[in-house]
Design a protein around this motif. Structure first.
Motif, PDB file in Angstrom:
ATOM      1  N   PRO A  24      -0.450   2.251   7.451  1.00  0.00           N
ATOM      2  CA  PRO A  24      -1.579   1.445   6.981  1.00  0.00           C
ATOM      3  C   PRO A  24      -2.294   2.163   5.828  1.00  0.00           C
ATOM      4  O   PRO A  24      -2.424   3.391   5.853  1.00  0.00           O
ATOM      5  CB  PRO A  24      -2.478   1.328   8.209  1.00  0.00           C
ATOM      6  N   SER A  25      -2.711   1.400   4.840  1.00  0.00           N
ATOM      7  CA  SER A  25      -3.452   1.989   3.723  1.00  0.00           C
ATOM      8  C   SER A  25      -4.940   1.695   3.888  1.00  0.00           C
ATOM      9  O   SER A  25      -5.338   0.894   4.731  1.00  0.00           O
ATOM     10  CB  SER A  25      -2.947   1.436   2.389  1.00  0.00           C
ATOM     11  N   ASN A  26      -5.728   2.321   3.047  1.00  0.00           N
ATOM     12  CA  ASN A  26      -7.175   2.079   3.108  1.00  0.00           C
ATOM     13  C   ASN A  26      -7.556   0.721   2.519  1.00  0.00           C
ATOM     14  O   ASN A  26      -8.719   0.353   2.517  1.00  0.00           O
ATOM     15  CB  ASN A  26      -7.941   3.202   2.415  1.00  0.00           C
ATOM     16  N   THR A  27      -6.579  -0.028   2.019  1.00  0.00           N
ATOM     17  CA  THR A  27      -6.830  -1.371   1.481  1.00  0.00           C
ATOM     18  C   THR A  27      -6.597  -2.452   2.527  1.00  0.00           C
ATOM     19  O   THR A  27      -6.764  -3.631   2.243  1.00  0.00           O
ATOM     20  CB  THR A  27      -5.900  -1.649   0.281  1.00  0.00           C
ATOM     21  N   ILE A  56      -3.640  -3.053   3.838  1.00  0.00           N
ATOM     22  CA  ILE A  56      -2.211  -3.407   3.804  1.00  0.00           C
ATOM     23  C   ILE A  56      -1.431  -2.366   4.586  1.00  0.00           C
ATOM     24  O   ILE A  56      -1.685  -1.168   4.462  1.00  0.00           O
ATOM     25  CB  ILE A  56      -1.700  -3.467   2.356  1.00  0.00           C
ATOM     26  N   THR A  57      -0.499  -2.822   5.399  1.00  0.00           N
ATOM     27  CA  THR A  57       0.409  -1.910   6.088  1.00  0.00           C
ATOM     28  C   THR A  57       1.751  -1.959   5.374  1.00  0.00           C
ATOM     29  O   THR A  57       2.328  -3.029   5.202  1.00  0.00           O
ATOM     30  CB  THR A  57       0.571  -2.297   7.568  1.00  0.00           C
ATOM     31  N   TYR A  58       2.220  -0.801   4.937  1.00  0.00           N
ATOM     32  CA  TYR A  58       3.490  -0.696   4.232  1.00  0.00           C
ATOM     33  C   TYR A  58       4.577  -0.281   5.211  1.00  0.00           C
ATOM     34  O   TYR A  58       4.350   0.558   6.088  1.00  0.00           O
ATOM     35  CB  TYR A  58       3.378   0.323   3.099  1.00  0.00           C
ATOM     36  N   SER A  59       5.763  -0.859   5.041  1.00  0.00           N
ATOM     37  CA  SER A  59       6.908  -0.539   5.897  1.00  0.00           C
ATOM     38  C   SER A  59       7.978   0.135   5.063  1.00  0.00           C
ATOM     39  O   SER A  59       8.117  -0.133   3.864  1.00  0.00           O
ATOM     40  CB  SER A  59       7.491  -1.805   6.520  1.00  0.00           C
ATOM     41  N   ALA A  60       8.767   0.977   5.731  1.00  0.00           N
ATOM     42  CA  ALA A  60       9.839   1.694   5.047  1.00  0.00           C
ATOM     43  C   ALA A  60      10.980   1.953   6.018  1.00  0.00           C
ATOM     44  O   ALA A  60      10.805   1.919   7.236  1.00  0.00           O
ATOM     45  CB  ALA A  60       9.328   3.023   4.493  1.00  0.00           C
ATOM     46  N   VAL A  61      12.123   2.205   5.437  1.00  0.00           N
ATOM     47  CA  VAL A  61      13.282   2.689   6.183  1.00  0.00           C
ATOM     48  C   VAL A  61      13.471   4.135   5.757  1.00  0.00           C
ATOM     49  O   VAL A  61      13.497   4.439   4.561  1.00  0.00           O
ATOM     50  CB  VAL A  61      14.538   1.851   5.869  1.00  0.00           C
TER      51      VAL A  61
END
Length: 87
Positions: free
Chosen positions: A20-23, A25-30
């Motif tokens: 999760p970012s401070n904006t 938005i949650t970013y996903s990655a492999v």
């Protein structure tokens, strides 16, 4: 940018991570986890192992294209000629 990962560093550990970012938005990655010495990690529960991380795009279309690229990479691995490299 070029990233070289040598065969001795490869593992079969692949993770999906979310940050999760401070904006909001949650970013996903492999993330492809690489081999590294246990002596580098203090304390042991601190997971700062080396890895190659692919942050996923937002759109379904671009995610599908990335998935297809991974599938093509898997096909190329399976059909590559045998080498005399190191394991």
């Amino acid at each position: 940018m070029r990233v070289n990962v040598y065969s001795q560093e490869l593992t079969d550990e692949v993770l999906r991570i979310e940050k999760p970012s401070n904006t909001g938005i949650t970013y996903s990655a492999v993330q492809f986890i690489l081999h590294s010495s246990e002596r580098l990690h203090h304390p042991p529960e601190d997971d700062d192992r080396s890895a190659v991380t692919f942050w996923l795009p937002k759109s379904v279309k671009r995610r599908e294209r990335l998935a297809q690229a991974f599938e093509e990479a898997a096909r190329l691995v399976r059909t590559a000629p045998r080498e005399t490299g190191l394991d």
